[in-house]
Motif scaffolding. Sequence first.
Motif, PDB file in Angstrom:
ATOM      1  N   THR A 139       0.832  -1.198   0.000  1.00 32.60           N
ATOM      2  CA  THR A 139       0.000   0.000   0.000  1.00 32.60           C
ATOM      3  C   THR A 139       0.870   1.253   0.000  1.00 32.60           C
ATOM      4  OG1 THR A 139      -0.065   0.222   2.421  1.00 32.60           O
ATOM      5  CG2 THR A 139      -1.719  -1.225   1.371  1.00 32.60           C
ATOM      6  N   PRO A 140       0.337   2.368  -0.483  1.00 34.41           N
ATOM      7  CA  PRO A 140       1.093   3.626  -0.434  1.00 34.41           C
ATOM      8  C   PRO A 140       1.570   3.969   0.974  1.00 34.41           C
ATOM      9  CG  PRO A 140      -0.777   3.870  -1.898  1.00 34.41           C
ATOM     10  CD  PRO A 140      -0.937   2.536  -1.227  1.00 34.41           C
ATOM     11  N   GLU A 141       0.746   3.673   1.983  1.00 39.45           N
ATOM     12  CA  GLU A 141       1.125   3.962   3.370  1.00 39.45           C
ATOM     13  C   GLU A 141       2.339   3.138   3.784  1.00 39.45           C
ATOM     14  OE1 GLU A 141      -1.918   3.255   2.341  1.00 39.45           O
ATOM     15  OE2 GLU A 141      -3.004   5.137   2.713  1.00 39.45           O
ATOM     16  N   ALA A 168       5.440   4.606   1.911  1.00 35.50           N
ATOM     17  CA  ALA A 168       5.866   5.914   2.417  1.00 35.50           C
ATOM     18  C   ALA A 168       6.566   5.788   3.759  1.00 35.50           C
ATOM     19  CB  ALA A 168       4.662   6.847   2.541  1.00 35.50           C
ATOM     20  N   ASP A 169       6.086   4.888   4.600  1.00 36.13           N
ATOM     21  CA  ASP A 169       6.685   4.717   5.932  1.00 36.13           C
ATOM     22  C   ASP A 169       8.126   4.226   5.867  1.00 36.13           C
ATOM     23  OD1 ASP A 169       4.430   5.561   7.229  1.00 36.13           O
ATOM     24  OD2 ASP A 169       3.666   3.549   7.682  1.00 36.13           O
ATOM     25  N   GLU A 170       8.472   3.525   4.778  1.00 41.81           N
ATOM     26  CA  GLU A 170       9.804   2.928   4.674  1.00 41.81           C
ATOM     27  C   GLU A 170      10.802   3.769   3.887  1.00 41.81           C
ATOM     28  OE1 GLU A 170      10.863   0.173   6.197  1.00 41.81           O
ATOM     29  OE2 GLU A 170       8.913  -0.017   7.178  1.00 41.81           O
ATOM     30  N   LEU A 171      10.379   4.891   3.328  1.00 39.54           N
ATOM     31  CA  LEU A 171      11.284   5.711   2.526  1.00 39.54           C
ATOM     32  C   LEU A 171      12.375   6.326   3.398  1.00 39.54           C
ATOM     33  CD1 LEU A 171       8.813   7.548   0.104  1.00 39.54           C
ATOM     34  CD2 LEU A 171      10.208   5.512  -0.341  1.00 39.54           C
ATOM     35  N   ASP A 172      13.567   6.419   2.830  1.00 35.72           N
ATOM     36  CA  ASP A 172      14.725   6.945   3.548  1.00 35.72           C
ATOM     37  C   ASP A 172      14.527   8.429   3.890  1.00 35.72           C
ATOM     38  OD1 ASP A 172      17.319   8.063   4.134  1.00 35.72           O
ATOM     39  OD2 ASP A 172      18.226   6.291   3.232  1.00 35.72           O
ATOM     40  N   GLU A 173      14.576   8.733   5.170  1.00 28.05           N
ATOM     41  CA  GLU A 173      14.362  10.104   5.628  1.00 28.05           C
ATOM     42  C   GLU A 173      15.381  11.066   5.034  1.00 28.05           C
ATOM     43  OE1 GLU A 173      12.032  12.723   7.223  1.00 28.05           O
ATOM     44  OE2 GLU A 173      11.731  10.705   8.030  1.00 28.05           O
ATOM     45  N   ALA A 174      16.638  10.617   4.924  1.00 27.98           N
ATOM     46  CA  ALA A 174      17.697  11.494   4.412  1.00 27.98           C
ATOM     47  C   ALA A 174      17.489  11.822   2.935  1.00 27.98           C
ATOM     48  CB  ALA A 174      19.061  10.836   4.617  1.00 27.98           C
ATOM     49  N   VAL A 175      17.003  10.846   2.169  1.00 30.52           N
ATOM     50  CA  VAL A 175      16.751  11.088   0.747  1.00 30.52           C
ATOM     51  C   VAL A 175      15.551  12.019   0.572  1.00 30.52           C
ATOM     52  CG1 VAL A 175      16.283  10.032  -1.493  1.00 30.52           C
ATOM     53  CG2 VAL A 175      17.745   8.847   0.148  1.00 30.52           C
ATOM     54  N   ALA A 201       5.111  12.884   0.109  1.00 27.25           N
ATOM     55  CA  ALA A 201       5.501  11.681  -0.629  1.00 27.25           C
ATOM     56  C   ALA A 201       4.343  10.700  -0.702  1.00 27.25           C
ATOM     57  CB  ALA A 201       6.706  11.025   0.040  1.00 27.25           C
ATOM     58  N   LEU A 202       3.565  10.611   0.389  1.00 31.26           N
ATOM     59  CA  LEU A 202       2.449   9.664   0.437  1.00 31.26           C
ATOM     60  C   LEU A 202       1.408   9.961  -0.630  1.00 31.26           C
ATOM     61  CD1 LEU A 202       0.771   7.391   1.588  1.00 31.26           C
ATOM     62  CD2 LEU A 202      -0.040   8.955   3.368  1.00 31.26           C
ATOM     63  N   TRP A 203       0.989  11.224  -0.768  1.00 30.70           N
ATOM     64  CA  TRP A 203      -0.055  11.495  -1.766  1.00 30.70           C
ATOM     65  C   TRP A 203       0.475  11.335  -3.185  1.00 30.70           C
ATOM     66  CZ3 TRP A 203      -0.023  15.062  -5.626  1.00 30.70           C
ATOM     67  CH2 TRP A 203       0.730  16.219  -5.491  1.00 30.70           C
ATOM     68  N   ARG A 204       1.782  11.547  -3.368  1.00 32.11           N
ATOM     69  CA  ARG A 204       2.359  11.297  -4.688  1.00 32.11           C
ATOM     70  C   ARG A 204       2.351   9.796  -4.996  1.00 32.11           C
ATOM     71  NH1 ARG A 204       5.094  15.752  -6.834  1.00 32.11           N
ATOM     72  NH2 ARG A 204       5.195  17.502  -5.379  1.00 32.11           N
ATOM     73  N   ILE A 205       2.679   8.992  -3.990  1.00 35.34           N
ATOM     74  CA  ILE A 205       2.656   7.541  -4.180  1.00 35.34           C
ATOM     75  C   ILE A 205       1.236   7.072  -4.457  1.00 35.34           C
ATOM     76  CG2 ILE A 205       3.089   5.310  -3.076  1.00 35.34           C
ATOM     77  CD1 ILE A 205       5.320   6.728  -1.449  1.00 35.34           C
TER      78      ILE A 205
END
Length: 274
Positions: A233-235, A238-245, A256-260
């Motif tokens: 799921t998008p959620e 989004a939860d796993e995306l690298d914070e630094a990136v 990022a979530l609404w884009r996904i």
Amino acid sequence: MSPLEKLFANLPRLPSMPRVVQDLIASLCKDDVDIGSLVAQVKQDQSLSARVLAMANSSAYGASKKIGAIDQAVTMIGLSALRSIVIASGMSRTFAKVEGVDMKVFWRHAMISASVARVMGKREGVNPEFAYTAGLMHRVGQLIIHLAHPGVAKQLERAHAPTGLEMLKVERSLIEVDHCEVGSELALHWNFPPEIQNALRWYVEPLNPAAGLLAAVVHLSTQIAQRLDNGETPEQIADELDEAVLARLSLERADALWRIESCKDLPAATELLM
């Protein structure tokens, strides 16, 4: 001769892009695109014409009646979609068959990544068309490695499918270069814009000081594409995306979530490009 020069010298031949694709790549940097000339070239290519008509007649565009003319189809789908079809088709035909690679799986992931990259690339300072092209090409260096060193490619297949930095380490241990360097060099040979060359070089290492914003976009997009195709799921993604990136792109996780979420139907839509 450097390891990179040796690899390209070992190719049976350097893959070449169709003229219509070259023209479209050149048009990415221009505001005044001669659409008429591009349409004329598409008309001369039966495969491209079929794909353009298929997209224009798809439910995504909601045509009230069947469209049979290329000019009308291009008006319906727009320049952005035309670019997607021509570039994706050109790339997939340039590398139609590579021993040891499931090309359908390879291009499916590449095309989903490209479409996600266009969405994620709608940020200040990032050209969404560059993002699409870089997303499509992000692993093309692996194909060149397979063509230049089939034996090495078989060793890579036995390396328990490493990804990311681990893949680069394995590639460098075997041939002293990695697929990011190779992909960037191919983009240089093909006269792609410097931004795309940089993105291919650094997409696995988007926090490297030499990496541009586009590299960070492609990095996120390839991960999002893979996980969307896996049914997450998008959620979850989004939860796993690298914070630094995300910070590199000044992108909040909620943004990022609404884009996904806007990309969740892309795996199915990709079938129109294949």
